[in-house]
Design an enzyme around this catalytic site. Structure first.
Site, PDB file in Angstrom:
ATOM      1  N   GLY A  11       0.811  -1.216   0.000  1.00 37.55           N
ATOM      2  CA  GLY A  11       0.000   0.000   0.000  1.00 37.55           C
ATOM      3  C   GLY A  11       0.840   1.259   0.000  1.00 37.55           C
ATOM      4  O   GLY A  11       1.645   1.476   0.905  1.00 37.55           O
ATOM      5  N   PHE A  52      -1.059   6.949   2.627  1.00 37.64           N
ATOM      6  CA  PHE A  52      -0.380   7.852   3.563  1.00 37.64           C
ATOM      7  C   PHE A  52       0.631   7.108   4.439  1.00 37.64           C
ATOM      8  O   PHE A  52       1.744   7.573   4.649  1.00 37.64           O
ATOM      9  CB  PHE A  52      -1.412   8.568   4.449  1.00 37.64           C
ATOM     10  CG  PHE A  52      -2.168   9.624   3.700  1.00 37.64           C
ATOM     11  CD1 PHE A  52      -1.585  10.840   3.426  1.00 37.64           C
ATOM     12  CD2 PHE A  52      -3.459   9.396   3.258  1.00 37.64           C
ATOM     13  CE1 PHE A  52      -2.265  11.824   2.727  1.00 37.64           C
ATOM     14  CE2 PHE A  52      -4.155  10.370   2.562  1.00 37.64           C
ATOM     15  CZ  PHE A  52      -3.559  11.592   2.291  1.00 37.64           C
ATOM     16  N   GLU A 111     -18.731  17.472   3.976  1.00 41.74           N
ATOM     17  CA  GLU A 111     -17.990  18.163   2.906  1.00 41.74           C
ATOM     18  C   GLU A 111     -18.665  17.947   1.556  1.00 41.74           C
ATOM     19  O   GLU A 111     -18.808  18.871   0.753  1.00 41.74           O
ATOM     20  CB  GLU A 111     -16.540  17.669   2.868  1.00 41.74           C
ATOM     21  CG  GLU A 111     -15.798  18.036   4.151  1.00 41.74           C
ATOM     22  CD  GLU A 111     -14.292  17.841   4.092  1.00 41.74           C
ATOM     23  OE1 GLU A 111     -13.582  18.630   4.713  1.00 41.74           O
ATOM     24  OE2 GLU A 111     -13.827  16.892   3.440  1.00 41.74           O
ATOM     25  N   ALA A 159      -5.545  10.370   8.184  1.00 35.58           N
ATOM     26  CA  ALA A 159      -4.228  10.368   7.549  1.00 35.58           C
ATOM     27  C   ALA A 159      -3.083  10.614   8.544  1.00 35.58           C
ATOM     28  O   ALA A 159      -2.062   9.913   8.483  1.00 35.58           O
ATOM     29  CB  ALA A 159      -4.208  11.404   6.426  1.00 35.58           C
TER      30      ALA A 159
HETATM   31  C1  LIG Z   1     -13.536  10.493   1.332  1.00 34.46           C
HETATM   32  C2  LIG Z   1     -12.519  10.498   2.445  1.00 34.46           C
HETATM   33  C3  LIG Z   1     -12.045  11.701   2.937  1.00 34.46           C
HETATM   34  C4  LIG Z   1     -11.107  11.721   3.957  1.00 34.46           C
HETATM   35  N1  LIG Z   1     -10.671  12.915   4.423  1.00 34.46           N
HETATM   36  C5  LIG Z   1      -9.728  12.952   5.392  1.00 34.46           C
HETATM   37  C6  LIG Z   1      -9.247  14.197   5.886  1.00 34.46           C
HETATM   38  O1  LIG Z   1      -9.694  15.266   5.460  1.00 34.46           O
HETATM   39  N2  LIG Z   1      -8.273  14.169   6.826  1.00 34.46           N
HETATM   40  C7  LIG Z   1      -7.767  12.998   7.311  1.00 34.46           C
HETATM   41  O2  LIG Z   1      -6.879  13.009   8.148  1.00 34.46           O
HETATM   42  N3  LIG Z   1      -8.214  11.804   6.881  1.00 34.46           N
HETATM   43  C8  LIG Z   1      -9.176  11.751   5.931  1.00 34.46           C
HETATM   44  N4  LIG Z   1      -9.640  10.548   5.484  1.00 34.46           N
HETATM   45  C9  LIG Z   1      -9.063   9.310   6.031  1.00 34.46           C
HETATM   46  C10 LIG Z   1      -7.703   9.026   5.400  1.00 34.46           C
HETATM   47  O3  LIG Z   1      -7.778   9.125   4.000  1.00 34.46           O
HETATM   48  C11 LIG Z   1      -7.230   7.627   5.790  1.00 34.46           C
HETATM   49  O4  LIG Z   1      -7.253   7.520   7.192  1.00 34.46           O
HETATM   50  C12 LIG Z   1      -5.825   7.372   5.270  1.00 34.46           C
HETATM   51  O5  LIG Z   1      -5.818   7.395   3.867  1.00 34.46           O
HETATM   52  C13 LIG Z   1      -5.322   6.018   5.771  1.00 34.46           C
HETATM   53  O6  LIG Z   1      -4.037   5.808   5.275  1.00 34.46           O
HETATM   54  P1  LIG Z   1      -3.557   4.336   4.941  1.00 34.46           P
HETATM   55  O7  LIG Z   1      -2.119   4.434   4.563  1.00 34.46           O
HETATM   56  O8  LIG Z   1      -3.951   3.414   6.028  1.00 34.46           O
HETATM   57  O9  LIG Z   1      -4.444   3.921   3.682  1.00 34.46           O
HETATM   58  P2  LIG Z   1      -4.597   4.624   2.268  1.00 34.46           P
HETATM   59  O10 LIG Z   1      -4.078   5.999   2.281  1.00 34.46           O
HETATM   60  O11 LIG Z   1      -5.995   4.406   1.861  1.00 34.46           O
HETATM   61  O12 LIG Z   1      -3.661   3.756   1.331  1.00 34.46           O
HETATM   62  C14 LIG Z   1      -3.913   2.421   1.073  1.00 34.46           C
HETATM   63  C15 LIG Z   1      -3.182   2.048  -0.201  1.00 34.46           C
HETATM   64  O13 LIG Z   1      -3.203   0.636  -0.323  1.00 34.46           O
HETATM   65  C16 LIG Z   1      -3.493   0.269  -1.650  1.00 34.46           C
HETATM   66  N5  LIG Z   1      -4.116  -1.041  -1.605  1.00 34.46           N
HETATM   67  C17 LIG Z   1      -5.278  -1.382  -1.012  1.00 34.46           C
HETATM   68  N6  LIG Z   1      -5.489  -2.705  -1.139  1.00 34.46           N
HETATM   69  C18 LIG Z   1      -4.440  -3.191  -1.833  1.00 34.46           C
HETATM   70  C19 LIG Z   1      -4.094  -4.483  -2.280  1.00 34.46           C
HETATM   71  N7  LIG Z   1      -4.851  -5.548  -2.026  1.00 34.46           N
HETATM   72  N8  LIG Z   1      -2.952  -4.638  -2.984  1.00 34.46           N
HETATM   73  C20 LIG Z   1      -2.154  -3.576  -3.249  1.00 34.46           C
HETATM   74  N9  LIG Z   1      -2.445  -2.321  -2.840  1.00 34.46           N
HETATM   75  C21 LIG Z   1      -3.568  -2.150  -2.132  1.00 34.46           C
HETATM   76  C22 LIG Z   1      -4.432   1.378  -2.126  1.00 34.46           C
HETATM   77  O14 LIG Z   1      -4.421   1.459  -3.542  1.00 34.46           O
HETATM   78  C23 LIG Z   1      -3.847   2.595  -1.452  1.00 34.46           C
HETATM   79  O15 LIG Z   1      -2.872   3.228  -2.262  1.00 34.46           O
HETATM   80  C24 LIG Z   1     -10.606  10.508   4.481  1.00 34.46           C
HETATM   81  C25 LIG Z   1     -11.066   9.288   3.981  1.00 34.46           C
HETATM   82  C26 LIG Z   1     -12.032   9.271   2.984  1.00 34.46           C
HETATM   83  C27 LIG Z   1     -12.536   7.954   2.453  1.00 34.46           C
END
Ligand SMILES: Cc1cc2nc3c(=O)[nH]c(=O)nc-3n(C[C@H](O)[C@H](O)[C@H](O)COP(=O)(O)OP(=O)(O)OC[C@H]3O[C@@H](n4cnc5c(N)ncnc54)[C@H](O)[C@@H]3O)c2cc1C
Length: 424
Positions: A21, A24, A179, A325
């Protein structure tokens, strides 16, 4: 069946770190391991990183998809960092192997950072017919549906059906729902009247349905009150205590049976961990999050970490961190450091979340925020929101494009190209 040879990496004499992944959390781990004595392979199902907080602006034609995405290969430029475009299907912690649609990959250290997916809470009709808002495909789908529904209204003779086509229901009054509803209200007020002078837009409805008795559940009381006041002032029909029983192609049914006809239903009522969490064979908690220790390691597998939306840190009895994030980024930072500590024989450190605040934008010059515990609203909160998101956005080019677009939209009351790419 693909084998390890199907997913070649540079022959690694150094310890192999595999990160699943490039969101963030995963990106932070990779960047912090740049130039360190490890061989890092970053896997993602997309070749780009998405700036998820601005998805709702793509969904409402305020920004173009490529303005909030960035090629992963451009972000991770270091000799020991390698990207592979692959969808991970399974993590076998006993054999220290991840399986992907491009082959298997062994690891010495594994970081699971695959994020979350939309949670439809088992409502089959909603899962089949409502649009989510979790990735760029979803955002484009919402934009296409909304814009196509107004085009269809222009061709519709039946008055009842015209009302249905011009109704958008947003399910979920959390930050994303607030939003999105605000941005849709602005689209209706400033853009659609110019695009569709033939339509009676006084019949266009935006409903925001929230199951609890407040918007922004869990946030500061002032943020909840201000966002409710502002959205109602903007003409959004906010309905609190509205529990959706299910959705279908023509709208939603509420409990105990009220019906709202709507051509577009957007489901932003919840998220759950990536299904990959279930394949690891370790414990999961509510929302399917992988339960990890305070050091973010999977119990019994000290070389495996889980972070961000897919992790529940601190053991099953602790309160999970919010899916935000900054949580994922701070956990990514810790994990990169912990891997290096393990390699030098030191004990991994525990995770402590530094909560600097939250902010939610509602519309032009309107936002609510809590910064270091202090509630702020109105124009100041909106300026803070703009600044933080611009700084936070990955890539200089994207920052410039987004800034120019925001300025353009602000001064002209206009929106982007308003493409309809797919008509469902
Ligand atoms: C619409 C929306 C708005 C948001 N707004 C905010 C905000 O304003 N402020 C804030 O702090 N948080 C916000 N969030 C929450 C924030 O986006 C998440 O908490 C954050 O992205 C989590 O980070 P992560 O690294 O866990 O996952 P992500 O950033 O989602 O990254 C996961 C990555 O894993 C990859 N992936 C998934 N499954 C697989 C797989 N099987 N194989 C290979 N790759 C895979 C995806 O393509 C992605 O690139 C929002 C969420 C949403 C849905």
């Amino acid at each position: 069946m693909p084998t390890t040879t199907d997913l070649p990496t540079v022959a690694a004499k150094r310890p192999r770190v595999v990160i699943v992944g490039a969101g963030f959390g995963g990106l932070r781990v990779a960047r912090d391991l740049a130039g360190k004595p490890v061989h890092v392979t970053l896997l993602d199902q997309h070749n780009y990183h998405t700036f998820i907080p601005l998805l709702y602006q793509v969904a409402t034609a305020g920004l173009e998809p490529e303005e909030i995405a960035q090629p992963i290969r451009r972000i991770i430029r270091a000799r020991n960092l390698h990207f592979r475009l692959a969808r991970v299907t399974d993590a076998d912690l006993e054999r220290r192997l991840v399986s992907t649609d491009a082959g298997d990959l062994p690891y010495d250290y594994l970081v699971l950072a695959a994020g979350s997916v939309t949670n439809f809470f088992g409502l089959e009709g909603a899962a089949r017919t409502a649009a989510g808002l979790r990735d760029l495909d979803d955002a484009e789908q919402v934009r296409d549906r909304v814009l196509a529904a107004f085009e269809a209204t222009a061709l519709e003779a039946d008055a009842g059906r015209r009302g249905e086509l011009m109704t958008v229901v947003v399910v979920g009054g959390g930050p994303t729902g607030v939003e999105l509803a605000g941005a849709l209200a602005e689209l209706r007020r400033h853009v659609l009247p110019k695009d569709h002078p033939e339509l009676d837009l006084s019949r266009a409805r935006i409903l925001l349905l929230e199951a609890t008795d407040t918007l922004l559940p869990g946030m500061h009381e002032r943020m909840q009150r201000k966002s409710l006041e502002k959205l109602r002032q903007m003409g959004v029909e906010v309905r609190l205590g509205s529990v959706v029983a299910d959705a279908d192609e023509r709208g939603v049914t509420l409990r105990p049976g009220e019906r709202i006809e709507a051509a577009t239903v957007v489901w932003v009522a919840g998220l759950k961990a990536s299904p990959l969490a279930q394949t690891a064979g370790a414990g999961t908690s509510a929302g399917g999050r992988l339960v990890v220790s305070e050091t973010l390691q999977v119990p019994g597998h000290p070389q495996v970490y889980a972070i961000g939306d897919m992790a529940h840190a601190g053991g099953p009895k602790s309160r999970p961190h919010p899916m935000l994030a900054p949580v994922a980024i701070q956990q990514g930072e810790l994990v990169a450091g912990n891997i290096l500590r393990q390699l030098s024989g030191q004990k991994p450190r525990r995770f402590r979340y530094k909560d600097r605040g939250t902010m939610v934008t509602i519309g032009r010059a309107a936002a609510v925020a809590r910064v270091y515990g202090v509630p702020v609203s109105g124009f100041l909160a909106w300026l803070l929101w703009l600044t933080v998101h611009l700084v936070w956005l990955v890539g200089f080019r994207n920052r410039v494009l987004v800034l120019v677009n925001w300025a353009w939209n602000y001064f002209t009351y206009e929106r982007g190209v308003r493409l309809i790419r797919r008509r469902s």
